[in-house]
Design a protein around this motif. Structure first.
Motif: not given
Length: 171
Positions: A12-17, A62-67, A71-74, A106-118
């Motif tokens: 996403t704009d701010r995250l690598v999952m 499964g799970a995706r770590v939000l980084r 810097g990619r800190e978890p 949580a919103t940003e990561g969940s939105r990306a994951l929801l799009d992917a699961v659909f």
């Protein structure tokens, strides 16, 4: 009906999952301990990572770590799990380290994951949240989840929410 697996990497704009890896055990132990139900050791977190890796390999969810970029800190994780749902209608779960809460991750990561699961061919995704958890209920509302029902268990009220591919539109 077989479903396509979730992509291993989302961005996403701010995250690598990415999927959980063995070197995530230290911060995951801290996250699980922050729940307040007792200390979770690094070894216990390693066991949970191995279990999640089996779920990913077997079911493609499964799970995706939000980084955080750059810097990619978890920061925490977002996951699509069977949970209280099923493989066809799984559950969205997420959890952030205390210092990462309240910033929209949580919103940003969940939105990306929801799009992917659909995109895997599923049409309904569930989430269950304790009635007292206002922040999570607000996240789910912003993602288009709607209340389906409220049940009771030994820990109190549990709110069941559902999101549908049809309501979200094309992804």
């Amino acid at each position: 009906m077989p479903f396509d697996p979730l992509p291993a990497r989302l961005e996403t704009d701010r995250l690598v999952m990415t999927p959980e890896a063995a070197d995530d055990a230290v911060w995951l132990a801290r996250l699980f301990t922050a729940r307040g139900a007792g200390v979770v050791s690094t070894a216990e977190a390693e066991d949970r990572i191995v279990a999640m890796q089996r779920v990913v390999a077997e079911h493609g969810i499964g799970a995706r770590v939000l980084r955080a970029k750059p810097g990619r800190e978890p920061l925490g994780y977002c996951a699509i799990i069977v949970g209280r749902g099923s493989l066809a209608e799984p559950e969205l779960a997420y959890e952030l380290l205390p210092e990462a809460r309240g910033m929209g991750y949580a919103t940003e990561g969940s939105r990306a994951l929801l799009d992917a699961v659909f995109r895997t061919g599923r049409s309904r995704i569930w989430s269950t949240v304790r009635a007292w958890n206002g922040p999570s209920l607000r996240v789910l509302d912003s993602l288009g989840f709607v209340r389906d029902r409220v049940t009771q268990d030994a820990q109190g009220e549990l709110v069941w929410l559902v999101a549908t591919a049809a309501a979200r539109g094309p992804v």
